[in-house]
Design an enzyme around this catalytic site. Structure first.
Site, short mmCIF file in Angstrom:
data_model
loop_
_atom_site.label_atom_id
_atom_site.label_comp_id
_atom_site.label_asym_id
_atom_site.label_seq_id
_atom_site.Cartn_x
_atom_site.Cartn_y
_atom_site.Cartn_z
N ASN A 12 0.68 -1.34 -0.20
CA ASN A 12 -0.28 0.18 -0.04
C ASN A 12 0.88 1.09 0.40
O ASN A 12 1.54 1.94 0.81
CB ASN A 12 -0.80 0.02 0.98
CG ASN A 12 -2.13 1.32 1.31
OD1 ASN A 12 -1.67 2.11 0.21
ND2 ASN A 12 -3.46 0.85 2.62
N ARG A 103 -2.30 -1.79 -3.63
CA ARG A 103 -3.42 -1.28 -3.49
C ARG A 103 -3.33 -0.26 -4.81
O ARG A 103 -2.27 0.82 -4.81
CB ARG A 103 -4.19 -0.77 -2.19
CG ARG A 103 -4.91 0.09 -2.11
CD ARG A 103 -5.03 1.26 -0.96
NE ARG A 103 -6.08 1.86 -0.71
CZ ARG A 103 -5.88 3.12 0.09
NH1 ARG A 103 -5.61 2.77 0.92
NH2 ARG A 103 -7.34 3.86 -0.10
N HIS A 191 -12.23 4.94 -2.39
CA HIS A 191 -11.59 4.23 -0.99
C HIS A 191 -13.06 2.57 -1.64
O HIS A 191 -13.79 2.33 -0.18
CB HIS A 191 -12.53 4.51 -0.05
CG HIS A 191 -11.82 6.12 0.33
ND1 HIS A 191 -12.38 7.43 0.78
CD2 HIS A 191 -10.49 6.02 0.85
CE1 HIS A 191 -11.06 8.32 1.22
NE2 HIS A 191 -10.41 7.28 1.16
N HIS A 218 -16.10 6.66 5.44
CA HIS A 218 -15.14 6.48 5.22
C HIS A 218 -14.31 7.57 5.82
O HIS A 218 -13.76 8.72 4.79
CB HIS A 218 -14.05 5.97 4.50
CG HIS A 218 -12.76 5.42 4.46
ND1 HIS A 218 -12.03 3.99 4.61
CD2 HIS A 218 -11.31 6.40 4.16
CE1 HIS A 218 -10.52 4.37 4.41
NE2 HIS A 218 -10.72 5.64 4.24
N LEU A 219 -13.97 8.13 7.08
CA LEU A 219 -12.93 9.39 7.50
C LEU A 219 -11.93 9.20 7.59
O LEU A 219 -11.35 8.52 9.50
CB LEU A 219 -13.73 9.47 8.39
CG LEU A 219 -15.10 10.28 8.10
CD1 LEU A 219 -16.50 10.87 9.59
CD2 LEU A 219 -15.33 10.88 6.96
N GLY A 220 -11.00 9.69 7.12
CA GLY A 220 -9.13 9.31 7.70
C GLY A 220 -8.35 10.39 6.99
O GLY A 220 -9.25 11.34 7.48
N ASN A 221 -7.52 10.23 6.34
CA ASN A 221 -7.02 11.29 5.20
C ASN A 221 -7.09 12.18 4.59
O ASN A 221 -7.27 12.63 4.31
CB ASN A 221 -5.43 10.68 5.57
CG ASN A 221 -4.19 11.57 6.76
OD1 ASN A 221 -5.05 12.61 7.11
ND2 ASN A 221 -3.77 10.92 6.66
N ARG A 251 -7.01 18.08 1.43
CA ARG A 251 -7.73 18.46 -0.09
C ARG A 251 -9.36 18.90 0.24
O ARG A 251 -9.77 18.87 1.58
CB ARG A 251 -7.69 16.34 -0.31
CG ARG A 251 -6.70 15.87 -1.29
CD ARG A 251 -7.36 13.92 -2.16
NE ARG A 251 -6.94 13.38 -1.30
CZ ARG A 251 -6.37 11.62 -1.04
NH1 ARG A 251 -8.01 12.04 -1.45
NH2 ARG A 251 -6.55 11.34 0.13
N ARG A 294 -6.12 14.98 15.20
CA ARG A 294 -6.14 15.16 16.63
C ARG A 294 -5.58 16.07 16.86
O ARG A 294 -6.33 16.77 18.20
CB ARG A 294 -4.86 13.82 16.69
CG ARG A 294 -5.32 12.38 17.06
CD ARG A 294 -4.33 11.03 17.33
NE ARG A 294 -3.73 11.39 15.85
CZ ARG A 294 -3.50 10.02 15.27
NH1 ARG A 294 -3.13 8.79 15.88
NH2 ARG A 294 -2.68 9.98 14.18
N GLY A 337 -9.36 6.41 9.91
CA GLY A 337 -8.49 7.28 11.50
C GLY A 337 -9.14 7.84 12.23
O GLY A 337 -9.33 7.49 13.61
N ILE A 338 -10.38 8.63 11.80
CA ILE A 338 -11.10 9.99 12.55
C ILE A 338 -12.56 8.98 11.94
O ILE A 338 -12.88 9.05 13.91
CB ILE A 338 -10.85 11.01 11.48
CG1 ILE A 338 -9.92 11.24 11.17
CG2 ILE A 338 -12.00 11.83 11.47
CD1 ILE A 338 -10.17 12.72 10.45
N GLY A 339 -12.46 8.30 11.71
CA GLY A 339 -14.69 7.49 12.59
C GLY A 339 -14.76 6.67 13.07
O GLY A 339 -15.29 6.49 13.75
N GLU A 389 -8.52 -2.32 4.95
CA GLU A 389 -8.62 -2.28 3.41
C GLU A 389 -7.40 -3.45 2.31
O GLU A 389 -6.83 -3.96 1.73
CB GLU A 389 -8.10 -0.83 3.20
CG GLU A 389 -9.21 -0.13 3.02
CD GLU A 389 -8.37 1.23 3.06
OE1 GLU A 389 -7.64 1.78 3.59
OE2 GLU A 389 -9.04 2.28 2.33
P1 AMP Z 1 -6.29 7.80 7.92
O1 AMP Z 1 -5.82 8.04 7.04
O2 AMP Z 1 -7.56 6.27 8.17
O3 AMP Z 1 -4.71 6.74 8.84
O4 AMP Z 1 -6.75 8.25 9.28
C1 AMP Z 1 -5.56 9.40 10.13
C2 AMP Z 1 -6.62 10.64 10.54
O5 AMP Z 1 -7.39 9.99 12.03
C3 AMP Z 1 -5.77 11.25 11.06
O6 AMP Z 1 -6.88 12.91 10.77
C4 AMP Z 1 -5.62 11.46 12.72
O7 AMP Z 1 -5.69 12.61 12.90
C5 AMP Z 1 -7.27 10.81 12.48
N1 AMP Z 1 -7.08 10.08 14.33
C6 AMP Z 1 -6.38 8.62 14.66
N2 AMP Z 1 -7.31 8.66 15.49
C7 AMP Z 1 -8.39 9.76 15.75
C8 AMP Z 1 -8.38 10.11 17.23
N3 AMP Z 1 -7.88 8.80 18.26
N4 AMP Z 1 -8.70 10.78 16.96
C9 AMP Z 1 -9.30 11.83 16.57
N5 AMP Z 1 -8.70 11.47 15.26
C10 AMP Z 1 -7.55 10.53 14.89
#
Ligand code: AMP
Length: 411
Positions: A12, A103, A191, A218-221, A251, A294, A337-339, A389
């Protein structure tokens, strides 16, 4: 003689990191039955070109390596991938991988499922680089590095777009002249590996809900939402590129195309606009503080608050939009990550949805990141399911590996 179970690698390659997971593929219980790859180790290099750090750990969390490297030694993705391969080759000397799954973010109109990579596939994926400039080049770098080192090794591409391939034309159209649609300028969605995993997981943990109308956030970067009906993708908030939909870490999400025109009229070049929309916008651009949720949650800066407020507002709006597509809503799922980890963001999004959908969060369950975070009486249940994933890439790769082995045996 007892042969060890075959090993496969899952790669990945992100914008500043390369992650490699090692899976073993046990013999199926019944000959051609389904495959269940098992994670055995995971290695990654983060901070490529900035502050490279290699970590390797076993599936049970046992650390194997944790080392920081001088910038010059891991200046790009090619170097990062070579380094991970070197470290893994030591551990895998007795059981080298028989296949590598990648990926790949964009499969365009041509690829609607995982494929074995050959020259023709690689050329088509190359042509999609402008539609995923932040990710696709790195995905292809890893593929080329393997081809160079081990040309015979089976390589598989698994696409973030493929799970959305069955979308109705209504979900694919852009309001541009139709000839562009015919040229592939259409909404694809991304995603998909995450959504495919969540659809499967939902069937395990809540089979009744899995058959219904579900929105997955799906709430990550990167961030997008997907409308699932009976486990199939009906629409998603991302479009031709991974810029559309809600704002993300860096983005922009959906912006009025007039704003992009205005930027161009101010004299910005296309590559400058691209860099801004992909890398300087979203939470980072709005807050002026960070792209990391965070950091924003811990910040006292008013604009950090503004960015989170806007993020939650736009995410909630997208839930409403997808509920219209589905003709109602039976469940909402948060992941990535966020979700999966931010009670605050989930609570803020759900607060916007209480009036329309009768969502009643259970604050204790939400604070604990429990699987179900609504009260029993909530009209619509809200779930938290971590995504995987790479597990989906492993599954598709193992299937194509089996297929290739069977063909070889039959030949
Ligand atoms: P990912 O791309 O799925 O790895 O998600 C990354 C995002 O998840 C970043 O904005 C991190 O700050 C957020 N994240 C990870 N752990 C936490 C947490 N415990 N509380 C808030 N945001 C988080």
């Amino acid at each position: 003689m007892n042969h060890p179970s075959p090993t496969i690698l899952v790669v990945n390659a992100g914008s500043s990191s390369v992650k490699v997971s090692v899976y073993t593929v046990p013999e199926a219980a019944h000959g051609d039955g389904d495959v269940n790859p098992e994670l055995s180790a995971h290695g990654q290099i983060e901070g490529i070109g900035v502050a490279p750090r290699l970590t390797v750990h076993m599936a049970d969390g046992r650390p194997v390596a944790d080392e920081r490297f001088p910038l010059a030694q891991v200046a790009d993705h090619d170097a990062a991938f070579r380094l991970i391969r070197l470290v893994l080759s030591i551990g895998l000397r007795d059981n080298p991988p028989v296949a590598i799954g990648h990926r790949v973010v964009h499969g365009g109109a041509d690829f609607t499922e995982a494929v074995r990579i050959d020259d023709e596939v690689l050329a088509k994926l190359e042509a999609l680089v402008p539609l995923a400039p932040l990710h696709q080049p790195h995905n292809l770098t890893a593929i080329r590095a393997v081809r160079e080192a081990a040309p015979e090794l089976l390589q598989v591409a698994c696409f973030d777009t493929a799970f959305h391939a069955g979308h109705d034309v209504m979900a694919q159209l852009l309001g541009l002249p139709y000839r562009y649609f015919e040229q592939g300028i259409r909404r694809y969605g991304f995603h998909g590996l995450s959504y495919e995993y969540i659809a499967r997981r939902l069937r395990q943990v809540a089979p009744d809900l899995a058959e219904g109308r579900v929105v997955v956030a799906h709430l990550g970067n990167g961030a997008s939402l997907c409308a699932l009906r009976d486990g199939r993708s009906i629409d998603s908030t991302m479009g031709l590129t991974a810029l559309d939909g809600m704002p993300m870490g860096t983005r922009c999400g959906a912006v009025d195309p007039g704003a992009v025109l205005w930027l161009a009229q101010q004299g910005m070049r296309a590559d400058e606009i691209q860099a801004m929309l992909y890398q300087e916008s979203g939470l980072k651009g709005l807050s002026g503080v960070s792209s990391d949720m965070r950091v924003l949650q811990a910040s006292a800066e008013p604009r950090a608050r503004l960015a989170i407020d806007f993020y939650a507002y736009r995410a909630a709006q997208e839930v409403g939009k997808l509920a219209v597509t589905l003709g109602g809503l039976d469940a909402l799922v948060f992941t990535a990550g966020i979700g999966a980890n931010s009670p605050e963001v989930r609570a803020r999004i759900c607060a916007h949805l209480t009036g329309l959908f009768g969502i009643e969060l259970d604050p204790g369950a939400n604070d604990d990141n429990r699987q179900r975070i609504t009260h029993d009486g909530s009209r619509i249940p809200v779930l938290v399911l971590p995504t995987d994933e790479e597990g989906i890439v492993a599954l598709s790769t193992a299937r194509l590996m089996r297929e290739a082995m069977a063909q070889k045996a039959a030949a």
